[in-house]
Write a protein that holds these residues in place. Structure first.
Motif, PDB file in Angstrom:
ATOM      1  N   PRO A 151       0.821  -1.225   0.000  1.00 20.11           N
ATOM      2  CA  PRO A 151       0.000   0.000   0.000  1.00 20.11           C
ATOM      3  C   PRO A 151       0.845   1.260   0.000  1.00 20.11           C
ATOM      4  N   ARG A 152       1.947   1.226   0.743  1.00 21.21           N
ATOM      5  CA  ARG A 152       2.826   2.389   0.805  1.00 21.21           C
ATOM      6  C   ARG A 152       3.410   2.704  -0.572  1.00 21.21           C
ATOM      7  N   LEU A 153       3.821   1.663  -1.278  1.00 15.00           N
ATOM      8  CA  LEU A 153       4.397   1.853  -2.611  1.00 15.00           C
ATOM      9  C   LEU A 153       3.369   2.475  -3.552  1.00 15.00           C
ATOM     10  N   ASN A 154       2.154   1.986  -3.485  1.00 15.28           N
ATOM     11  CA  ASN A 154       1.107   2.498  -4.372  1.00 15.28           C
ATOM     12  C   ASN A 154       0.729   3.938  -4.035  1.00 15.28           C
ATOM     13  N   GLN A 155       0.750   4.268  -2.745  1.00  8.54           N
ATOM     14  CA  GLN A 155       0.472   5.663  -2.355  1.00  8.54           C
ATOM     15  C   GLN A 155       1.477   6.601  -3.002  1.00  8.54           C
ATOM     16  N   LEU A 156       2.748   6.217  -2.899  1.00  7.27           N
ATOM     17  CA  LEU A 156       3.813   7.092  -3.397  1.00  7.27           C
ATOM     18  C   LEU A 156       3.821   7.161  -4.919  1.00  7.27           C
ATOM     19  N   LYS A 157       3.498   6.041  -5.571  1.00  8.45           N
ATOM     20  CA  LYS A 157       3.427   6.069  -7.034  1.00  8.45           C
ATOM     21  C   LYS A 157       2.359   7.055  -7.484  1.00  8.45           C
ATOM     22  N   SER A 158       1.238   7.071  -6.800  1.00 12.71           N
ATOM     23  CA  SER A 158       0.148   7.966  -7.187  1.00 12.71           C
ATOM     24  C   SER A 158       0.430   9.409  -6.803  1.00 12.71           C
ATOM     25  N   ALA A 159       1.086   9.615  -5.658  1.00  9.46           N
ATOM     26  CA  ALA A 159       1.253  10.969  -5.145  1.00  9.46           C
ATOM     27  C   ALA A 159       2.471  11.686  -5.709  1.00  9.46           C
ATOM     28  N   ILE A 160       3.557  10.952  -5.949  1.00  7.06           N
ATOM     29  CA  ILE A 160       4.804  11.601  -6.362  1.00  7.06           C
ATOM     30  C   ILE A 160       5.314  11.067  -7.695  1.00  7.06           C
ATOM     31  N   PHE A 161       5.304   9.771  -7.848  1.00  5.23           N
ATOM     32  CA  PHE A 161       5.874   9.181  -9.061  1.00  5.23           C
ATOM     33  C   PHE A 161       4.749   8.914 -10.071  1.00  5.23           C
ATOM     34  N   GLN A 162       4.861   7.881 -10.863  1.00  7.62           N
ATOM     35  CA  GLN A 162       3.834   7.569 -11.845  1.00  7.62           C
ATOM     36  C   GLN A 162       3.425   6.116 -11.720  1.00  7.62           C
ATOM     37  N   GLU A 163       2.223   5.814 -12.208  1.00  9.31           N
ATOM     38  CA  GLU A 163       1.703   4.463 -12.076  1.00  9.31           C
ATOM     39  C   GLU A 163       2.615   3.439 -12.745  1.00  9.31           C
ATOM     40  N   ASN A 164       3.232   3.822 -13.878  1.00 11.79           N
ATOM     41  CA  ASN A 164       4.087   2.880 -14.615  1.00 11.79           C
ATOM     42  C   ASN A 164       5.569   3.069 -14.275  1.00 11.79           C
ATOM     43  N   THR A 165       5.865   3.709 -13.138  1.00  9.97           N
ATOM     44  CA  THR A 165       7.251   3.908 -12.726  1.00  9.97           C
ATOM     45  C   THR A 165       7.985   2.569 -12.620  1.00  9.97           C
ATOM     46  N   THR A 166       9.207   2.524 -13.137  1.00 10.75           N
ATOM     47  CA  THR A 166      10.013   1.321 -13.005  1.00 10.75           C
ATOM     48  C   THR A 166      10.422   1.134 -11.548  1.00 10.75           C
ATOM     49  N   ILE A 167      10.195  -0.067 -11.023  1.00  7.40           N
ATOM     50  CA  ILE A 167      10.558  -0.388  -9.647  1.00  7.40           C
ATOM     51  C   ILE A 167      11.902  -1.103  -9.670  1.00  7.40           C
ATOM     52  N   PHE A 168      12.922  -0.473  -9.113  1.00  7.97           N
ATOM     53  CA  PHE A 168      14.238  -1.094  -9.021  1.00  7.97           C
ATOM     54  C   PHE A 168      14.327  -1.837  -7.684  1.00  7.97           C
TER      55      PHE A 168
END
Length: 241
Positions: free
Chosen positions: A138-155
């Motif tokens: 959930p934390r990862l998804n919050q940050l993708k929506s709030a700061i990064f992008q939905e299709n952001t590459t996860i390293f």
């Protein structure tokens, strides 16, 4: 207008359940992390550290906006500023004593490329299991929506060390076989082996070469004494930030 945007982001960060249902219907971007840690545990090794990183390029003019947003949302975070001839760096660290992972937001301002800056999110931990995953997703998804992008590459990056007579080369071969990895490049030195490849079992990949793509790197390094380090990175082994 800027303040309304910050408030909107804070609302998103405070509503993790909004993203749970949607995420469950997609392939998890953390599947590589689960696959790697399962492989390590199945071979009677311990996970040393795991790391998840997201990156976003921004304009230097946006720096003040993101700094204000982070300081507003996380007033308890420690902030460290460093500078060298190439860049200035701000590191926001979230030390939550009860959390299963440590979070950092890193803002890097380039002195060599005018207007260029980058914001990174880095989470690290030493145990990855279903409990960690259920808290972190959930934390990862919050940050993708709030700061990064939905299709952001996860390293993601996982390290393990061992002493003894384990055949590390054989472990790398088993890892490659298990994930049906197409090996694109192999680098062999006296005490170091690195493999770059592509597995179709994971959804994310980055361009590689003229026409291809890659999404995994794994390496073995023999250290002093009998200690050997195995490192697995998706899509690349990286901790340079």
């Amino acid at each position: 207008m800027k303040h309304f945007a910050i408030i909107f982001i804070i609302i998103l960060l405070l509503q993790p359940h909004l993203f749970l249902a949607a995420q469950s219907k997609r392939t998890s971007p953390l599947q590589p992390l689960t696959d790697i840690t399962d492989f390590i545990k199945n071979h009677n090794l311990e996970v040393g550290t795991w790391e998840v990183t997201m990156k976003k390029d921004i304009h230097q003019d946006e720096m003040s906006y993101y700094k204000e947003m982070l300081q507003t949302q996380y007033p308890h975070m420690t902030i460290k500023e460093t500078e060298n001839e190439k860049s200035k760096k701000f590191v926001f660290t979230n030390h939550q004593k009860k959390s299963q992972f440590v979070e950092k937001f890193i803002m890097v301002v380039s002195k060599e490329m005018q207007s260029y800056a980058q914001i990174l999110y880095v989470a690290t931990g030493d145990e990855w299991n279903e409990s960690t995953k259920s808290n972190f997703m959930p934390r990862l998804n919050q940050l993708k929506s709030a700061i990064f992008q939905e299709n952001t590459t996860i390293f993601t990056c996982v390290k393990t060390e061992y002493n003894g007579i384990i055949d590390g080369v054989l472990l790398l071969e088993k890892f490659s076989t298990r994930l049906q990895i197409e090996e694109l490049q192999i680098l062999k030195e006296e005490d170091f082996i690195s493999v770059t490849g592509l597995t179709k079992k994971w959804s994310q990949a980055i361009p590689y070469g003229d026409q291809g793509s890659m999404n995994v790197q794994f390496a073995l390094r023999e250290g002093m004494g009998a200690k050997t380090t195995l490192t697995f990175g998706t899509p690349v082994i990286t901790n340079e930030y």
